[in-house]
Design a protein around this motif. Structure first.
Motif: not given
Length: 375
Positions: A139, A142, A257, A353, A363
């Motif tokens: 991500t 982040s 993912r 989240r 993600g």
């Protein structure tokens, strides 16, 4: 009686016997000949790899890409490469003792520079293998971008000989840290592919091995004497393990993912796809119909994972909704949550989240709740 005349030995000009004849050396055994043959070809392969250093890194990257794109279809190539990665790291653990025993038994040993170059090749293969998985799982808005960027920099160091040998290999504790980080990344990626371990279990395994391997480095840094030194090393290992566990949100789950993510006021539950993807929504809309969070999480076939949709309002967690996913679909396992209960004043910045059971983030989706009319 007839006497036999024995002729005297004929002297050879230029030759003088000074002692007993030296026996010829024994012929090498089949095992020794085989060992010498293998050593010859290993040295030739190493010389070829030194001549074309980018080929190994390219092979590692391509093998990682192929594994990344085939793992969803349960093709064997990804698992074969994962086995190669783990076997190569097992070799790094035992190569010194094995090389010494082979030298004692057969009289043939690989030179130290060759062993160092084999270590460099394994670092190259490992880092370039895991990068496609981590790149897709990261991500980027982040702290995970820092971890993946660090591994990318480590891969470049493994590829550039001046950096690897003149800077990295000369500093023992830096090299051990580099070695541990690379193995940590491999253990994040390979076990879920081979044994269908959950990402949390894989993270715990990788962290435990990393802490154990950090023992020589920590022991070398602590200069205290007697039993205080042992306590200090054990304390540093405990701090490292605790810090690694709390930093897990910064480490992407390598085999998971988000292939699709959206926020919507409506959702087609028969064929789950978001009807309209939102970045802004009014408070009245939230209160009247709620909000759907739709995600499609790609995972290896056979992997079962427990994940959460965590809803945060202005940085504070207000809801955590569990979801069970199963791997194997190329498009990702589709799941959604429908949140209808919002705080009395829901206006502000919202985040949804998607995190694993161990707390690693897959993600994040963001939207703004606006007071007043519809956006």
């Amino acid at each position: 009686m007839t006497r036999l005349r024995v002729p005297a030995p004929t002297a050879v000009r230029g030759c003088t016997l000074t002692g007993p004849l030296t026996p010829l050396p024994p012929r090498p055994t089949r095992i020794q000949r085989t060992s010498a043959f293998c050593k010859h070809w290993i040295l030739r392969l190493v010389a070829l790899a030194q001549r074309y250093p980018g080929v190994l890194a390219l092979f590692g990257f391509v093998s990682g890409l192929i594994s990344f794109f085939t793992v969803d279809r349960h093709e064997g190539f990804a698992r074969v490469i994962a086995v190669v990665m783990l076997v190569s790291w097992l070799w790094l653990v035992v190569e010194k003792s094995v090389n010494r025993r082979v030298a004692d038994r057969f009289g043939v040993a690989l030179p130290t520079p060759v062993l160092r170059y084999v270590t460099q090749m394994i670092h190259q293969e490992s880092l370039f293998f895991v990068l496609p998985f981590l790149y897709a799982a990261t991500t980027w808005n982040s702290g995970q971008a820092i971890f993946t960027g660090l591994l990318g920099a480590a891969a470049i160091v493994a590829l550039v000989d001046p950096l690897y040998y003149r800077w990295l290999a000369r500093h023992h504790w830096v090299f051990l840290t580099y070695h541990t980080l690379t193995l940590f990344a491999v253990l994040l990626t390979a076990p879920p592919l081979l044994f269908n371990l959950r990402t949390g279990e894989s993270y715990q395994l990788a962290l435990g091995v990393a802490v154990v391997l950090a023992f020589p480095t920590l022991a070398g840094l602590v200069t205290l004497q007697t039993w205080w030194r042992r306590l200090a090393v054990i304390g540093l290992m405990a701090v490292l393990a605790t810090g690694g566990w709390f930093a897990r949100a910064w480490v992407p789950p390598a085999t998971l993912r988000l292939s699709e993510a959206a926020l919507s006021l409506q959702l087609n539950t028969r064929n789950p796809t978001a009807e309209k993807r939102l970045k802004e929504v009014s408070v009245s809309q939230l209160r009247s119909s709620g909000l759907y969070a739709f995600t499609a999480v790609a995972a290896p076939l056979g992997l079962k994972e427990h994940i959460y949709h965590v809803w945060l309002h202005n940085g504070r967690e207000v809801d955590r909704i569990p979801i069970d996913i199963r791997g194997g679909r190329k498009e990702g396992y589709r799941a959604w949550t429908h949140k209808r209960n919002f705080p009395p004043n829901p206006a502000g910045r919202w985040e949804v989240r998607v995190i694993t059971d161990a707390g690693q983030m897959i993600g994040v989706m963001r939207f703004d709740a606006l007071a007043g009319t519809e956006p």
